[in-house]
Scaffold this motif. Sequence first.
Motif, PDB file in Angstrom:
ATOM      1  N   ARG A 170      54.979  36.154  40.390  1.00 14.60           N
ATOM      2  CA  ARG A 170      54.167  35.309  41.514  1.00 14.60           C
ATOM      3  C   ARG A 170      53.621  36.333  42.572  1.00 14.60           C
ATOM      4  N   ASP A 171      54.319  37.385  42.885  1.00 10.72           N
ATOM      5  CA  ASP A 171      53.821  38.408  43.968  1.00 10.72           C
ATOM      6  C   ASP A 171      52.692  39.053  43.365  1.00 10.72           C
ATOM      7  N   ALA A 172      52.766  39.317  41.936  1.00  8.55           N
ATOM      8  CA  ALA A 172      51.544  39.967  41.506  1.00  8.55           C
ATOM      9  C   ALA A 172      50.217  39.156  41.324  1.00  8.55           C
ATOM     10  N   VAL A 173      50.569  37.869  41.266  1.00 10.73           N
ATOM     11  CA  VAL A 173      49.308  36.920  41.371  1.00 10.73           C
ATOM     12  C   VAL A 173      48.623  36.704  42.676  1.00 10.73           C
ATOM     13  N   SER A 174      49.793  36.986  43.623  1.00  9.27           N
ATOM     14  CA  SER A 174      49.316  36.897  45.273  1.00  9.27           C
ATOM     15  C   SER A 174      48.427  37.883  45.333  1.00  9.27           C
ATOM     16  N   TYR A 175      48.926  39.299  45.028  1.00  8.21           N
ATOM     17  CA  TYR A 175      48.305  40.654  45.031  1.00  8.21           C
ATOM     18  C   TYR A 175      46.776  40.421  44.595  1.00  8.21           C
ATOM     19  N   LEU A 176      46.645  39.942  43.277  1.00  7.92           N
ATOM     20  CA  LEU A 176      45.520  40.076  42.551  1.00  7.92           C
ATOM     21  C   LEU A 176      44.270  39.044  43.305  1.00  7.92           C
ATOM     22  N   ALA A 177      45.001  37.989  44.000  1.00  8.00           N
ATOM     23  CA  ALA A 177      44.080  37.153  44.712  1.00  8.00           C
ATOM     24  C   ALA A 177      43.266  37.904  45.737  1.00  8.00           C
ATOM     25  N   VAL A 178      44.019  38.611  46.348  1.00  5.41           N
ATOM     26  CA  VAL A 178      43.422  39.647  47.500  1.00  5.41           C
ATOM     27  C   VAL A 178      42.750  40.548  47.100  1.00  5.41           C
ATOM     28  N   ALA A 179      43.046  41.105  46.000  1.00  6.40           N
ATOM     29  CA  ALA A 179      42.493  42.300  45.555  1.00  6.40           C
ATOM     30  C   ALA A 179      41.031  41.779  44.591  1.00  6.40           C
ATOM     31  N   ILE A 180      41.121  40.755  44.129  1.00 10.45           N
ATOM     32  CA  ILE A 180      39.841  40.249  43.297  1.00 10.45           C
ATOM     33  C   ILE A 180      39.032  39.497  43.980  1.00 10.45           C
ATOM     34  N   GLY A 181      39.612  38.434  44.962  1.00 12.74           N
ATOM     35  CA  GLY A 181      38.624  37.502  45.507  1.00 12.74           C
ATOM     36  C   GLY A 181      38.405  36.494  44.478  1.00 12.74           C
TER      37      GLY A 181
ATOM     38  N   ARG B 298      56.399  41.595  31.294  1.00 12.71           N
ATOM     39  CA  ARG B 298      55.848  41.018  32.440  1.00 12.71           C
ATOM     40  C   ARG B 298      55.124  41.750  33.379  1.00 12.71           C
ATOM     41  N   ILE B 299      53.930  41.460  34.004  1.00 12.24           N
ATOM     42  CA  ILE B 299      52.920  42.086  34.658  1.00 12.24           C
ATOM     43  C   ILE B 299      53.775  42.143  36.008  1.00 12.24           C
ATOM     44  N   THR B 300      53.862  43.036  36.725  1.00  8.88           N
ATOM     45  CA  THR B 300      54.708  42.973  38.064  1.00  8.88           C
ATOM     46  C   THR B 300      53.639  43.338  39.246  1.00  8.88           C
ATOM     47  N   LYS B 301      54.170  43.152  40.396  1.00  8.98           N
ATOM     48  CA  LYS B 301      53.233  43.448  41.651  1.00  8.98           C
ATOM     49  C   LYS B 301      52.885  44.929  41.442  1.00  8.98           C
ATOM     50  N   GLU B 302      53.847  45.879  41.156  1.00  8.47           N
ATOM     51  CA  GLU B 302      53.485  47.296  41.162  1.00  8.47           C
ATOM     52  C   GLU B 302      52.781  47.860  40.091  1.00  8.47           C
ATOM     53  N   SER B 303      52.647  47.241  39.180  1.00 11.40           N
ATOM     54  CA  SER B 303      51.725  47.506  37.865  1.00 11.40           C
ATOM     55  C   SER B 303      50.272  47.016  38.459  1.00 11.40           C
ATOM     56  N   ALA B 304      50.374  45.651  38.900  1.00  9.05           N
ATOM     57  CA  ALA B 304      49.295  45.314  39.375  1.00  9.05           C
ATOM     58  C   ALA B 304      48.178  45.889  40.528  1.00  9.05           C
ATOM     59  N   SER B 305      49.200  46.447  41.322  1.00 13.23           N
ATOM     60  CA  SER B 305      48.314  47.290  42.439  1.00 13.23           C
ATOM     61  C   SER B 305      48.097  48.609  42.124  1.00 13.23           C
ATOM     62  N   ALA B 306      48.723  49.166  40.996  1.00 18.51           N
ATOM     63  CA  ALA B 306      48.414  50.501  40.279  1.00 18.51           C
ATOM     64  C   ALA B 306      47.047  50.344  39.777  1.00 18.51           C
ATOM     65  N   LEU B 307      47.104  49.356  38.864  1.00 12.34           N
ATOM     66  CA  LEU B 307      45.818  49.430  38.175  1.00 12.34           C
ATOM     67  C   LEU B 307      44.460  48.680  38.603  1.00 12.34           C
ATOM     68  N   VAL B 308      44.780  47.865  39.592  1.00 14.51           N
ATOM     69  CA  VAL B 308      43.635  47.172  40.275  1.00 14.51           C
ATOM     70  C   VAL B 308      43.598  47.271  41.692  1.00 14.51           C
ATOM     71  N   PRO B 309      42.446  48.111  41.967  1.00 14.82           N
ATOM     72  CA  PRO B 309      42.269  48.552  43.329  1.00 14.82           C
ATOM     73  C   PRO B 309      41.803  47.283  44.250  1.00 14.82           C
ATOM     74  N   ALA B 310      42.388  47.218  45.531  1.00 17.45           N
ATOM     75  CA  ALA B 310      41.795  46.023  46.218  1.00 17.45           C
ATOM     76  C   ALA B 310      40.549  46.260  46.984  1.00 17.45           C
ATOM     77  N   THR B 311      39.651  46.326  46.225  1.00 14.95           N
ATOM     78  CA  THR B 311      38.126  46.709  46.829  1.00 14.95           C
ATOM     79  C   THR B 311      37.561  45.092  46.817  1.00 14.95           C
ATOM     80  N   THR B 312      38.034  44.561  47.905  1.00 11.98           N
ATOM     81  CA  THR B 312      37.566  43.045  47.965  1.00 11.98           C
ATOM     82  C   THR B 312      36.603  42.690  49.168  1.00 11.98           C
ATOM     83  N   ALA B 313      36.114  43.699  49.735  1.00 14.02           N
ATOM     84  CA  ALA B 313      35.022  43.869  50.697  1.00 14.02           C
ATOM     85  C   ALA B 313      34.082  42.542  50.336  1.00 14.02           C
ATOM     86  N   ASN B 314      33.769  41.460  51.206  1.00 14.74           N
ATOM     87  CA  ASN B 314      32.751  40.848  50.780  1.00 14.74           C
ATOM     88  C   ASN B 314      31.901  40.291  52.170  1.00 14.74           C
TER      89      ASN B 314
END
Length: 315
Positions: free
Chosen positions: A144-155, A176-192
């Motif tokens: 669940r926390d990985a989903v929350s991170y991706l929502a911010v990172a991906i927009g 299982r995809i964890t928040k740690e693996s998500a944040s390591a592989l998906v940069p939070a470049t969400t500037a819009n």
Amino acid sequence: MISILIGNDTYAIEREVEKFKTQTHPLWRDFNIHRFDASSLDIAISAAASVPFGVGSKLIVVENCDFKQFGETGLELLQILPHLPTTTHLVFTAAVIDKRLKVVKHLLLFGKLKEFTLIPPWRTDLIESAIAATAKQMNLSIARDAVSYLAVAIGNDSARRVSELEKLAIYAAGDRITKESASALVPATTANSFQLAEALLRGQASVAIKVLDELLSRAEFPLAIIATLQTQFKTWLWVKAALISGKKSDSEIASLCRLSNPKRLYFLKQEVQAVSTNCLSQALSILFDLEIALKTGEKPDSILSALLRITQLTK
């Protein structure tokens, strides 16, 4: 079959077209899939009226429609719709649709309308639901926390949502995809552009510079950025003006300000609380002048100086 695909989520529309392509016979696919611009409606209809080459069905896609352009001539051409071969799948794509038009009413008599709209970037709850749903479709187990991170990172970028989850699926290899693996592989470049608007409203020059630089580095179209800023500042101005005029009913204010989601009004009220209508109107004036300058050949470099002027107004 006739399909009308409408909306601003061009990636989702293209994925739908790709699904239609798989319904054609693989051996004859290259001969039976044709795409036309809306300006070539007559040629597209002619192709749709012919039988497929070889066996199977054929797919005809008419792109970039606004339907007004078809006029009476287009309406006459589309009279053939109920008589098209059953082997033809005719698809129309457009950003918006006006159901009051005669040609649209005729299309809807025989076609199926599907809408593909990008989730508003401030609805992180809906973005999280979309990420979770996409992960489920891909048979991925995700925390669940990985989903929350991706929502911010991906927009609300639906194309990136799919590509990042595909990348995470390869990395996880069934785990299982964890928040740690998500944040390591998906940069939070969400500037819009909405974040840029917020920075301008709060007079945060350094934040505005950073967000603008990121947007331009990702090859965001300058006029598209300005259009979003204009829309946001117009909404803020309308809300502020409605509040000053004494409007108290949220439903009335939402209607006056053309808010499709009245729940957003709570946040808009907070955002404009410390800003004057004069400040918002001046900011809009700067943005409109900037749009004209860009359309008449001004270099994108001029964007920064104009936006910094807005931060001076609002801080």
